[in-house]
Design a protein around this motif. Sequence first.
Motif, mmCIF file in Angstrom:
data_model
loop_
_atom_site.group_PDB
_atom_site.id
_atom_site.type_symbol
_atom_site.label_atom_id
_atom_site.label_comp_id
_atom_site.label_asym_id
_atom_site.label_seq_id
_atom_site.Cartn_x
_atom_site.Cartn_y
_atom_site.Cartn_z
ATOM 1 N N ALA A 65 0.837 -1.210 0.000
ATOM 2 C CA ALA A 65 0.000 0.000 0.000
ATOM 3 C C ALA A 65 0.867 1.254 0.000
ATOM 4 C CB ALA A 65 -0.919 -0.013 1.217
ATOM 5 N N LYS A 66 1.959 1.249 0.750
ATOM 6 C CA LYS A 66 2.858 2.406 0.805
ATOM 7 C C LYS A 66 3.594 2.599 -0.507
ATOM 8 C CE LYS A 66 4.925 5.820 2.914
ATOM 9 N NZ LYS A 66 4.162 7.035 3.326
ATOM 10 N N ILE A 67 4.036 1.503 -1.127
ATOM 11 C CA ILE A 67 4.731 1.576 -2.414
ATOM 12 C C ILE A 67 3.855 2.251 -3.465
ATOM 13 C CG2 ILE A 67 5.577 0.154 -4.341
ATOM 14 C CD1 ILE A 67 6.450 -1.883 -2.097
ATOM 15 N N LEU A 68 2.571 1.898 -3.473
ATOM 16 C CA LEU A 68 1.647 2.443 -4.470
ATOM 17 C C LEU A 68 1.062 3.788 -4.056
ATOM 18 C CD1 LEU A 68 -0.257 -0.852 -5.365
ATOM 19 C CD2 LEU A 68 1.474 0.307 -6.743
ATOM 20 N N ASN A 69 1.175 4.138 -2.773
ATOM 21 C CA ASN A 69 0.590 5.375 -2.254
ATOM 22 C C ASN A 69 1.598 6.099 -1.353
ATOM 23 O OD1 ASN A 69 -2.528 4.883 -2.937
ATOM 24 N ND2 ASN A 69 -1.687 2.971 -2.114
ATOM 25 N N PRO A 70 2.722 6.550 -1.906
ATOM 26 C CA PRO A 70 3.776 7.137 -1.062
ATOM 27 C C PRO A 70 3.351 8.398 -0.325
ATOM 28 C CG PRO A 70 4.214 7.541 -3.392
ATOM 29 C CD PRO A 70 3.092 6.559 -3.339
ATOM 30 N N GLN A 71 2.327 9.082 -0.847
ATOM 31 C CA GLN A 71 1.880 10.323 -0.219
ATOM 32 C C GLN A 71 1.005 10.080 1.008
ATOM 33 O OE1 GLN A 71 0.585 8.909 -2.835
ATOM 34 N NE2 GLN A 71 -1.648 9.055 -2.700
ATOM 35 N N LYS A 72 0.512 8.861 1.161
ATOM 36 C CA LYS A 72 -0.356 8.556 2.294
ATOM 37 C C LYS A 72 0.462 8.033 3.477
ATOM 38 C CE LYS A 72 -4.405 7.357 -0.517
ATOM 39 N NZ LYS A 72 -5.146 8.599 -0.215
ATOM 40 N N ARG A 73 -0.090 8.182 4.665
ATOM 41 C CA ARG A 73 0.544 7.633 5.861
ATOM 42 C C ARG A 73 -0.141 6.303 6.176
ATOM 43 N NH1 ARG A 73 1.978 12.012 10.405
ATOM 44 N NH2 ARG A 73 3.329 10.246 10.989
ATOM 45 N N ILE A 74 0.604 5.218 6.045
ATOM 46 C CA ILE A 74 0.076 3.877 6.251
ATOM 47 C C ILE A 74 0.444 3.414 7.660
ATOM 48 C CG2 ILE A 74 -0.061 1.532 5.351
ATOM 49 C CD1 ILE A 74 -0.819 3.616 3.246
ATOM 50 N N LEU A 75 -0.570 3.188 8.483
ATOM 51 C CA LEU A 75 -0.348 2.716 9.846
ATOM 52 C C LEU A 75 -0.931 1.312 9.991
ATOM 53 C CD1 LEU A 75 -1.444 5.909 11.843
ATOM 54 C CD2 LEU A 75 0.788 5.404 10.863
ATOM 55 N N MET A 76 -0.204 0.457 10.693
ATOM 56 C CA MET A 76 -0.694 -0.897 10.951
ATOM 57 C C MET A 76 -0.805 -1.098 12.453
ATOM 58 S SD MET A 76 1.152 -3.282 8.067
ATOM 59 C CE MET A 76 -0.181 -4.503 8.192
#
Length: 329
Positions: A65-76
Amino acid sequence: MNYKEEILKLKNELDVVLVAHFYQRDEVFELADITGDSLELAKKVMESDKEFVVFCGVGFMGESAKILNPQKRILMPRIACCAMARMIDESYFLENLKKMNEAGISNDDILPITYINSSASVKARVGEMGGMVCTSSNAYKIIEKGLKSGKKIFFVPDRCLGQNFAKSLGLKSAVIGDGSNLKEADIICYNGFCSVHQQFNIDDIDFYREKYPGIIVAVHPECDPAVCDKADFVGSTSQLIKFIKELPIDQKVVVGTEFNMVNRLREKNTYILSSTKPECPTMNETTLEHVYNTLKSIKDNKISELTEIKVDEKTRYWAKIALERMFEV
């Protein structure tokens, strides 16, 4: 504390989307805004306009998800590690290339394809060598495309997936380290596997067919080739869901895949192809409390580095190329 109520309140307050894989616990799954398999989730996140993505799954999914959406903040809420993905890293990838070289196969004659169940660093190595990512639902097309290069396919990390697709395409496969002839194989498989799907065996199939004559056996292609050969239907997570939901309700079906997903498919005539509970331990690490704590950290502006997914730019660049090659196919 009623975590469900608090999570719903925080979701309404924050610029956040909650996503969950099919294998997540029911109480987490039912609160998600977006659900799906690993690739579906990464792609659907691209369509969201939210700044924060709270991703309930395992680590490689958050990385995709981060690779495809670098502008977003991905939290798990829990950066749990898929056991299969953990079986291979850059060093093992290079070590297996060396074993193929020693068998008389040069890197110029190898095209790597990695199952999406792999780390960003492995995807990047694959991308640098001109290879692609695949999922269990599109592996046929990806492998067929790869074979047009005239090179041998180096399939990582799931040997069962590679062997099953090779067999279905009428190709020869070999597994590195098991003594098979690598040079004669069309698809050379890394020796990894899914611990959940290894629980299913042909004795289970015989048991259910004897107990319920006419029952349909449906399994995931991460199962052992002997199990897939004996099944009536073999398909990815999404394909299994579609196939089973379209069956008449009085048709009995036994399913060889993760417990949580199967358990919510149909109310009756659906069985698990195992005498033990085939539950993915890492997928089940995420609880409502973890989800609540992650959302609360966003509200309080106290996000922990232990929950945020980050991928360095070089790794992201090549991993994204490997993913984009898959999308092109």
